[in-house]
Design an enzyme around this catalytic site. Structure first.
Site, PDB file in Angstrom:
ATOM      1  N   ASP A  39      46.892  45.316  54.091  1.00 50.17           N
ATOM      2  CA  ASP A  39      46.518  45.190  52.685  1.00 50.17           C
ATOM      3  C   ASP A  39      45.117  45.752  52.457  1.00 50.17           C
ATOM      4  O   ASP A  39      44.301  45.825  53.379  1.00 50.17           O
ATOM      5  CB  ASP A  39      46.515  43.717  52.263  1.00 50.17           C
ATOM      6  N   LYS A  61      48.434  46.933  47.717  1.00 52.03           N
ATOM      7  CA  LYS A  61      48.963  47.011  46.354  1.00 52.03           C
ATOM      8  C   LYS A  61      47.836  46.672  45.386  1.00 52.03           C
ATOM      9  O   LYS A  61      47.245  45.599  45.451  1.00 52.03           O
ATOM     10  CB  LYS A  61      50.135  46.039  46.185  1.00 52.03           C
ATOM     11  N   MET A 179      45.124  34.950  41.335  1.00 51.30           N
ATOM     12  CA  MET A 179      45.429  36.066  40.434  1.00 51.30           C
ATOM     13  C   MET A 179      45.405  35.657  38.961  1.00 51.30           C
ATOM     14  O   MET A 179      46.265  36.056  38.175  1.00 51.30           O
ATOM     15  CB  MET A 179      46.797  36.683  40.791  1.00 51.30           C
TER      16      MET A 179
END
Length: 267
Positions: A39, A61, A179
């Site tokens: 990541d 991502k 998030m």
């Protein structure tokens, strides 16, 4: 000597960022990997544990890069299978824990569908690390017996799931949100409209466990302004509840350091 893990995939948690919080098993497979798909949030210090001849591939991502995230995940799944079928030892290194909002189970399914062996290695998730580093008990004897882990960003951009969470929070259960930086304001407005008090504590922890970690304490009413003043860097974890206050502010230090954390506090 034949490598014992040829053709095997390790879905591995890299923890919150501090290499000292990496598990021994994770460090072991990273150092033995032929191919490491990582990541974007995995730190350089952790990547440096890989062998000099290992192939490192950044498959992070990023919501802001304009690429289709479903297509990106399919590419990751394909790479895992292709490299393992070549007889390589493949480590998929994921920030935090592989199964905590990390799509780890999708990668396990891809590998098992291809008939390949795999192992999942847990990692310390950022929500747990943030609470511990701030001395915030997510559960405590005689006070609360549960904690909620959720995401502020869902695939369908809905915040409807918070309706059920709010009822549980009224009983004293804290909420840990990943998030949620861009959606915090409407989420807090929903909480206040549903009857949670303006004075309920909110702790925002930016870049958990890293040298530039930053903590801001506030309430449902004040945290938005405090965050704007502090200019927090992503990613940010939020802890919302009675406990999310600086009970021991003078004791909070960087991991493995004597440098005080830079933290804001509501007056």
């Amino acid at each position: 000597m034949t490598h014992p893990y040829k053709g095997k995939v390790f879905i591995t948690g890299a923890g919150p960022g501090d290499p000292g919080l990496l598990t021994v098993r994770a460090a072991e497979v990273i150092s033995g990997a032929d191919v490491l798909l990582h990541d974007a949030l995995v730190t350089d210090e952790i990547l440096a544990l890989a062998a000099p001849d290992a192939e490192l591939i950044d498959v992070g991502k990023r919501l802001s890069d304009g690429q289709d995230q479903t297509g990106r995940q399919e590419r990751i799944n394909t790479l895992l299978v292709e490299y393992a079928l070549m007889g390589r030892c493949v480590v998929r290194l994921k920030a935090g824990d592989p199964f905590m909002f990390g799509r780890g189970i999708e990668e396990v399914r891809a590998v098992t569908d291809a008939g390949l062996p795999y192992e999942v290695i847990p990692g310390i998730t950022a929500g747990i690390a943030a609470a511990d580093l701030c001395s915030i008990p997510l559960t405590e004897r005689y006070r609360n017996t549960a904690a909620i882990f959720c995401t502020g960003h869902t695939a369908n951009h809905s915040s409807a799931h918070f309706r059920a969470f709010i009822d549980v929070m009224k009983a004293g259960t804290p909420l840990v949100m990943y998030m949620g930086f861009d959606t915090l304001v409407p989420i807090l407005a929903r909480m206040k409209a549903a009857g949670l008090p303006d004075s309920l504590g909110v702790c925002a922890v930016s870049r958990v466990s890293r040298p530039d970690q930053k903590i801001v304490y506030g309430t449902l009413s004040t945290i938005g302004g405090l965050m704007r003043e502090s200019v927090l860097k992503l990613p940010v974890v939020f802890i919302i509840g009675e406990y999310a206050r600086p009970e021991f502010p003078d004791g909070m230090l960087f991991p493995n350091s004597s440098i005080p954390l830079n933290h804001g506090q509501a007056s």
